[in-house]
Scaffold this motif. Structure first.
Motif, short mmCIF file in Angstrom:
data_model
loop_
_atom_site.label_atom_id
_atom_site.label_comp_id
_atom_site.label_asym_id
_atom_site.label_seq_id
_atom_site.Cartn_x
_atom_site.Cartn_y
_atom_site.Cartn_z
N ILE A 222 0.83 -1.21 0.00
CA ILE A 222 0.00 0.00 0.00
C ILE A 222 0.86 1.25 0.00
CG2 ILE A 222 -1.63 1.36 1.40
CD1 ILE A 222 -2.90 -1.25 2.27
N LYS B 284 -0.65 5.25 -0.37
CA LYS B 284 -2.01 5.18 0.16
C LYS B 284 -2.06 4.62 1.58
CE LYS B 284 -4.10 4.59 -4.43
NZ LYS B 284 -4.95 3.73 -5.29
N THR B 285 -1.07 5.02 2.39
CA THR B 285 -1.00 4.49 3.75
C THR B 285 -2.21 4.88 4.61
OG1 THR B 285 0.36 6.40 4.39
CG2 THR B 285 1.51 4.36 3.77
N GLU B 286 -2.87 6.00 4.24
CA GLU B 286 -4.05 6.41 4.99
C GLU B 286 -5.19 5.40 4.85
OE1 GLU B 286 -4.75 8.96 7.13
OE2 GLU B 286 -2.58 9.19 7.13
N ASP B 287 -5.12 4.60 3.77
CA ASP B 287 -6.16 3.60 3.54
C ASP B 287 -5.92 2.32 4.34
OD1 ASP B 287 -7.41 5.26 1.74
OD2 ASP B 287 -6.48 4.35 -0.03
N TYR B 288 -4.75 2.21 4.98
CA TYR B 288 -4.39 0.95 5.64
C TYR B 288 -5.40 0.50 6.70
CZ TYR B 288 -1.99 -2.56 8.38
OH TYR B 288 -1.69 -3.71 9.06
N LYS C 160 -8.55 0.95 6.91
CA LYS C 160 -9.74 0.45 6.23
C LYS C 160 -9.46 -0.90 5.57
CE LYS C 160 -11.13 2.25 2.31
NZ LYS C 160 -11.70 3.19 1.30
N VAL C 161 -8.32 -1.01 4.88
CA VAL C 161 -7.96 -2.27 4.22
C VAL C 161 -7.77 -3.37 5.26
CG1 VAL C 161 -6.17 -3.45 2.87
CG2 VAL C 161 -6.92 -1.15 2.21
N ARG D 274 -11.11 -4.45 6.51
CA ARG D 274 -11.83 -5.26 5.53
C ARG D 274 -11.27 -6.69 5.48
NH1 ARG D 274 -14.16 -1.07 5.97
NH2 ARG D 274 -15.14 0.21 4.35
N ASP E 231 -16.42 1.36 10.22
CA ASP E 231 -15.46 2.40 10.61
C ASP E 231 -16.19 3.44 11.44
OD1 ASP E 231 -13.11 1.46 9.30
OD2 ASP E 231 -14.00 2.06 7.39
N ASP F 14 -15.47 6.38 12.73
CA ASP F 14 -14.55 7.52 12.77
C ASP F 14 -14.92 8.52 13.86
OD1 ASP F 14 -13.07 6.53 10.69
OD2 ASP F 14 -14.21 7.58 9.15
N LYS G 107 -3.29 1.32 13.21
CA LYS G 107 -2.94 2.55 12.51
C LYS G 107 -1.78 3.25 13.21
CE LYS G 107 -4.79 7.08 11.20
NZ LYS G 107 -5.98 7.98 11.25
#
Length: 379
Positions: free
Chosen positions: A116, A121-125, A127-128, A131, A258, A260, A308
């Motif tokens: 990633i 796209k580490t901010e997506d980690y 979420k990934v 999932r 999520d 948030d 995170k």
């Protein structure tokens, strides 16, 4: 199909048909709760001893190879469990399982994060990661629910054997995913020493290790003996397996969602919420369903936030090793606790034991929250 979707598919194929009746299967073979506690404890402690060596191998050779080896080792573990006729056989299956887990932990998350990060796209980690864990739990839900019905009709042994095709399918999907490329150039011992120095120089890492171990330890007393907890008053393999399946479904949803808006609150107060739910399970058997549901949700949300924070401060070339260091501390903590739980529940009963164990965790939670109020940077 990109590599993330293939991780998703591989995780979904984590279908272990015997997970919903594993302890009942051991009980049918004549094992006591003390022996079951010993096996679970041994597995965790073996994983702990293997964690750092396997993590270093993953950082120096290949995280992908480490994950693939983990899947391969599951094959003899399942076969021996299927063929078992004695405590020694179960012990051998446990050994294979421990090696499998050791090669997976740290390496899998490090592999995913590196791929990633290549794309920025580490901010997506989170979420990934959520999932992946969610789909893993969904596969477990299907496997547990199906396994319970199969066990009632074709027997527990054959149901165990039918897990193998899913293990092999998951392995074949992982083979197609791009490999990691970042390698540590240090020698084995130098890499180990540098990783230890990194932990020593980073109070935040030490704090994160402590946090994850404590919230995990306040969940283990209920989840590790959950099948026997419910089987005591709901005497049916199908019913207990259905409850285990429901647990994995709640787990799946919890990892997928999520929160948030509330994740900071859940992360901060998991210290006290989880032991309170543990106490409720010991107070009334029907409240065990509340503990199962809310406890699973709170832990998943808190641990995603933990992931995170952890992955964000660890260098690529040390990611599998430091992830393994965390798994080592968690395995030792949970291993010793599980061994004690087997003895305690044999002598005191599961419900009374849960209520008593919850008290020191509640006290620790209150003291921690009070401490954090004066040192908010640590949270």
């Amino acid at each position: 199909m990109n590599y993330i979707k293939r991780f998703y598919i591989s995780s979904f194929l984590h279908i272990t048909l015997y997970s919903g009746f594993y302890l009942i299967y051991l009980q049918s073979l004549g094992l006591s709760k003390t022996q079951m506690g010993f096996l679970m404890s041994l597995s965790l402690i073996l994983v702990a001893l293997l964690e750092v060596p396997t993590g270093i191998v993953a950082d120096k050779i290949s995280k992908k190879a480490s994950v693939l080896l983990s899947k391969i080792l599951m094959v003899p573990s399942v076969l021996v469990l299927y063929l078992t006729h004695s405590f020694l056989d179960i012990l051998i299956a446990t050994l294979f399982g421990a090696f499998s887990v050791a090669f997976l932990t740290g390496a899998e998350t490090g592999w995913i994060y590196e791929l990633i990060s290549r794309e920025g796209k580490t901010e997506d980690y989170p979420k990934v990661y959520g999932r992946i864990r969610s789909l893993e739990m969904m596969g477990s839900f299907i496997g547990t629910l199906t396994g319970g019905f199969l066990a009632d009709f074709v027997g527990m042994k054959l149901t165990i054997l039918l897990t193998l095709p899913f293990v092999i399918a998951s392995l074949l999907v992982l083979v197609t995913i791009p490999k990691d490329t970042v390698r540590s150039e240090l020698s084995y011992h130098s890499h180990l020493l540098e990783s230890l120095k990194f932990i020593k120089k980073s109070p935040e890492i030490a704090w994160l290790f402590l946090y994850a171990n404590l919230i995990g330890a306040s969940v283990i007393p209920f989840t590790s003996f959950m099948q026997l907890y419910f089987y005591k008053f709901l005497v049916s393999l199908t019913t207990v397996s259905s409850i285990s399946a429901f647990h994995t479904l709640v787990n799946s949803i919890s990892w997928y969602l999520d929160t948030d808006r509330y994740k900071g609150v859940l992360y901060r107060y998991a210290w006290i919420a989880l032991p309170l739910l543990l106490f409720l399970a010991g107070f009334n058997r029907w409240l065990g369903f509340v503990t199962l549901t809310l406890g699973t949700f709170i832990f998943a949300q808190a641990f995603k936030e933990w992931q995170k924070k952890f992955q964000g401060i660890v260098p690529d070339e040390k990611r599998a090793t430091l992830g393994s260091f965390y798994s080592l501390t968690a395995a030792i903590t949970n291993g010793l606790l599980t061994a004690f739980l087997g003895w305690l529940f044999d002598h005191m009963g599961i419900m009374r034991g849960l209520a008593i164990l919850a008290l020191p965790f509640l006290v620790t939670g209150f003291l921690t929250i009070k401490y954090l109020a004066f040192t908010p940077s640590s949270s």
